[in-house]
Design an enzyme around this catalytic site. Structure first.
Site, PDB file in Angstrom:
ATOM      1  N   LYS A  25      -6.402   3.915   8.822  1.00 37.54           N
ATOM      2  CA  LYS A  25      -5.426   4.777   8.114  1.00 37.54           C
ATOM      3  C   LYS A  25      -5.947   6.376   8.280  1.00 37.54           C
ATOM      4  O   LYS A  25      -5.250   7.206   8.474  1.00 37.54           O
ATOM      5  CB  LYS A  25      -5.314   4.407   6.701  1.00 37.54           C
ATOM      6  CG  LYS A  25      -4.265   3.030   6.464  1.00 37.54           C
ATOM      7  CD  LYS A  25      -4.108   2.713   5.303  1.00 37.54           C
ATOM      8  CE  LYS A  25      -3.612   1.461   4.965  1.00 37.54           C
ATOM      9  NZ  LYS A  25      -3.176   1.043   3.637  1.00 37.54           N
ATOM     10  N   SER A  27       0.645  -1.118  -0.081  1.00 35.61           N
ATOM     11  CA  SER A  27       0.161  -0.030   0.020  1.00 35.61           C
ATOM     12  C   SER A  27       0.969   1.371  -0.048  1.00 35.61           C
ATOM     13  O   SER A  27       0.297   2.314  -0.024  1.00 35.61           O
ATOM     14  CB  SER A  27      -0.733   0.053   1.295  1.00 35.61           C
ATOM     15  OG  SER A  27      -0.222   0.136   2.451  1.00 35.61           O
TER      16      SER A  27
END
Length: 854
Positions: free
Chosen positions: A794, A751
């Site tokens: 996140k 990611s």
């Protein structure tokens, strides 16, 4: 170690018999005799252990018998090699086989063989020492003749030695590579004549020896003949003392006594003690046999008494106990199969002796049958409004979990036969997974039981042990149900992601049946060996991550993810729950302390950095303890905790928010977002360019997947060299160093792909990114941005770091609905399709702020 003793009678007789008492000799000793003794020796082995071994020598014996016959006149050198032995004290005239393995001992034996075959043997005080010093050895030992040696393949030696003379070590002349000692031969002090007193002492020793051997069941007429024919007090003392099974210190004391009469007295005293011990030992064995016979006799008498009492109508305690079991069984609501098994076991118990071990096992099993709540359940509280009020009272937020519980209660209200759900709460530590289970039990009016699975490796912990094993008991599932006395509790299994497995089985495989509503209605514990209905139990498991949970087990559970809390949620929880709890635990009142919201907010942002609340509660507890100390010392309060005074209580800040740092506004520095099992984290990426040969250096303990992401990002940037305003050969002449700080922490995952590509792009073009920006997404070779996981965690990590702008993959735009609206209103999310969009947004060329998701 064992020993045997040789008694010389008449060297002219043929054959000459050597009596070798080996009271402690194992059967393996026969092999040692065969290998070490010459072929001319005939060995007659005992029929059973603890009998004598007779070694008969022929006239043709050729191992130096003439030398041994004149051992008293043998000239012994003053300096001899010395070897330490352990666990045995060697007496005069002994022939003993030894295993020699220590390098120094092997060297000593070899040295003796080179010269006159004489070797000084002394006993070491501590048998556990491999290389004893001189201080760890007794000073008096035996000079021995090495009769025969046998070298083993591993370098060790088998040695057969004969004790020649007693000697004292006067001086250690050499310690390496083996001991070389100066000795003094000790002469025996024999009496001039055998007096009546000495004869009486010798006779006493013989009689006591005969009694001991008789009590031990090893009396031999041949051996007693040898003992009775010995006329020297010293030799008799040595023969008897070598076979008394004494401690090393006691045997050494006998050896060191040079006066033969005094040595015999010492042996006589030890014989007296040994006779007492042997007599008591024999009595204990006799009593045990009598007790066994007595128990059998009592059993038959009790059975007869029971029959008589039955005829007379009288009952005893045993009958009363059986009647009570039948009454308890009658009162219990049990399934038909269980009741039948219980009646069968009570009937078996009735036929057994109450003192037998089998009766105790059956009684324990019956007690478990009667204690388990087969059909005992608590009544559910199906008032949804009241249940919601309880859940809201105990926990702030967590709307998804509360909604799922209320849905179950609604279905339960409409369909009373519905099965209990299998829920799995997944989230970082400290977000309230375990406490939520207690709150659910309180809201539903059920009993609550918690069971920790962390580190569990034995399948029997789940299924129990079979009754054939001593100390067997049911598994922890059945034990928990017995403890709460209900068959429909809230059963919480903590840390299901930390189950292990080894040779004892795999607990996660045993849980497949427990956590499957289609199977657990007839769960069978190994101990109970009868099906139990677990379908009414509401199982709740907790985990920090799902990666380590086996796929089949994860498939049986409904996963509900609990993300971390925002700062506003933490503030509300601290004010409503944490602060009152810490005030109570530390014994202070609300009037003693004043803690404003801005101070709590400062503690959250500057002293904690976590998804959960554990560290926040510790910091609040630390403040309360310092206030409690001031009050205990005589202070009255109230004490105001402000931004100016907070450092007096908690010290300097442990965390500085991103908004207070200016060092990240440089080309080549980009902020990424990562997901961990403890919540979301921000990730700083640094890129430096240097003249070189196109080498790519990666540091920061990156995993293989992350390294491949950097390679893909670099390939994308090289394909855009013209757009970046650099020559095609730029990357061939430039070394690129990519570093991810916090190098002690391993990092991996795809990611961070667009973060790596943006950092390289920024370093090459020497452009700075807009402030307060973070990004996450996987990049391909052609610059496409692929979706990622953990977007909510996140986003919360970015907000904790005061970052309000986040670039996300366009395919993750649907996941914005999972983020609370108040968080979305504070942040800007930029969905992107490819790296071209990322570059435009990152360097301020496009502003894109539409992130409304309702």
């Amino acid at each position: 170690m064992f020993s045997f003793f040789s008694q010389f009678e008449d060297l002219n007789e043929n054959p000459l018999t050597y009596v070798l008492p080996c009271l402690n000799a194992p059967p393996q000793a026969q092999g040692i005799y065969r290998e070490l003794l010459p072929d001319s020796i005939k060995v007659t082995y005992p029929v059973t252990l603890d009998q004598e071994v007779y070694v008969e020598f022929n006239d043709t014996l050729s191992i130096g018998m003439d030398d041994f016959s004149d051992s008293e006149n043998m000239k012994i050198p003053e300096v001899l090699p010395m070897m330490a032995v352990r666990d045995v004290v060697i007496f005069n005239y002994m022939i003993i086989p030894l295993f020699v393995g220590r390098p120094g001992s092997v060297e000593a034996v070899n040295e003796a063989l080179k010269k006159d075959k004489l070797l000084m043997l002394v006993t070491q005080k501590d048998s556990t020492q491999d290389n004893p010093e001189a201080s760890g050895l007794y000073s008096i030992g035996m000079v021995c003749m090495v009769m025969r040696t046998l070298k083993l393949p591993d370098g060790r030696l088998k040695v057969l030695v004969q004790a020649v003379s007693k000697a004292r070590i006067q001086e250690y002349e050499q310690t390496e590579p083996f001991y070389q000692v100066k000795i003094e031969v000790l002469q025996e002090k024999e009496p001039e004549k055998i007096t009546v007193k000495i004869e009486a002492l010798m006779r006493t020793v013989r009689e006591q020896t005969e009694k001991i051997m008789s009590l031990r069941g090893i009396l031999s007429a041949d051996l007693m003949t040898i003992i009775n024919n010995i006329e020297e007090p010293g030799r008799l003392a040595d023969l008897v003392g070598s076979n008394l099974r004494l401690k090393i210190a006691e045997s050494q004391a006998i050896l060191e006594e040079v006066d033969s009469v005094a040595r015999l007295k010492l042996v006589n005293n030890l014989l007296t003690k040994e006779l007492e011990v042997t007599t008591v030992q024999a009595k204990i064995q006799s009593d045990a046999k009598e007790e066994m016979g007595k128990s059998q006799r009592e059993y038959y008498l009790r059975e007869q008494l029971h029959a008589l009492q039955k005829e007379l109508g009288d009952g005893d305690e045993r009958v009363q106990e059986i009647e009570e079991l039948y009454k308890a069984l009658k009162k219990k609501k049990l399934p038909k199969l269980v009741r039948k098994e219980a009646e069968k076991q009570i009937s078996r118990m009735e036929m057994m002796h109450p003192d037998s071990s089998e009766a105790t096992i059956i009684r324990t099993y019956i007690d478990w049958i009667l204690d388990i709540p087969w059909r005992k359940a608590t009544k559910d509280r199906l008032d949804l409004v009241a249940a919601k009020a309880v859940l809201d009272e105990d926990h702030h937020g967590l709307e998804k979990v509360k909604e799922r519980i209320l849905e179950y209660l609604a279905v339960r209200k409409l369909n009373t036969t519905t099965k209990g759900p299998i829920l799995c709460f997944v989230g970082p530590p400290g977000v309230g997974k375990t406490s939520l289970g207690k709150s659910i039990a309180r809201a539903m009016g059920r009993k609550f039981h918690r069971m920790s699975l962390g580190g569990m490796r034995d399948e029997a912990e789940i299924r129990g042990h079979r009754r054939t094993y001593i100390g067997a008991m049911p598994g922890r599932i059945i034990q928990g149900l017995k403890l709460v006395a209900s068959n429909n509790p809230i059963f919480m299994m903590d840390e299901i992601d930390k189950i292990g497995s080894d040779y004892r089985g795999d607990p996660s495989s045993a849980l497949l049946e427990v956590l499957d509503p289609e199977q657990n209605f007839e769960f069978t514990d190994h101990y109970m060996n009868m099906p139990f209905d677990l379908s009414k139990v509401m199982f709740i498991t907790t985990a920090n991550m799902t990666d380590t949970i086996p796929g089949p087990l994860l498939d049986r559970m409904e996963v509900i993810r609990l993300s971390g809390y925002t700062q506003e949620e933490k503030l509300a929880i601290a004010r409503r729950y944490l602060l009152p709890r810490q005030l109570k635990e530390n014994g202070i009142k609300t009037s003693h302390i004043r803690l404003q919201d801005e101070t709590l907010q400062y503690i959250i942002s500057h002293y904690t950095y976590e998804a959960g609340l554990r560290n926040l509660e510790r910091e609040i507890g630390k403040v309360c303890r310092k206030v409690a100390r001031k009050i205990a010392e005589g202070g009255k309060g109230p004490y105001s905790i402000t931004l100016k005074t907070i450092d007096r209580y908690l010290g300097p800040p442990k965390n500085i928010p991103e908004s207070e740092l200016d060092s990240l506004s440089q080309p080549g520095l980009v902020t990424g977002l990562a997901w961990t099992e403890v919540g979301g984290e921000i990730l700083h990426i640094e890129v430096n360019l240097m003249p070189g040969k196109g080498t790519l250096t990666l540091t920061g303990q990156l995993g293989d997947v992350m390294k491949e992401s950097v390679q893909a990002a670099l390939t994308y940037c090289r394909s855009r060299s013209q757009e970046m305003g650099v020559e095609d050969s730029f990357f061939e002449k430039t070394d690129i160093h990519v570093h991810v700080p916090a190098g002690a922490i391993p990092k991996d995952g795809p990611s961070a792909g667009i973060t790596m590509a943006t950092a390289i792009y920024s370093a090459v073009t020497k452009q700075e990114l807009i402030k307060g920006l973070a990004m996450t997404g996987e990049v391909t070779l052609r610059g496409r941005v692929l979706p990622i996981g953990g977007l909510k965690e996140k986003a919360l990590a970015a907000l904790r770091a005061d970052i309000t702008k986040v670039i996300i993959p366009e395919q993750n735009q649907k996941d914005l609905a999972e983020i609370p609206k108040d968080i979305r209103d504070k942040m800007q999310f930029f969905p992107v399709k490819d790296m071209d969009d990322v570059v435009k947004i990152a360097f301020g060329r496009v502003q894109k702020t539409d992130n409304k998701q309702d």
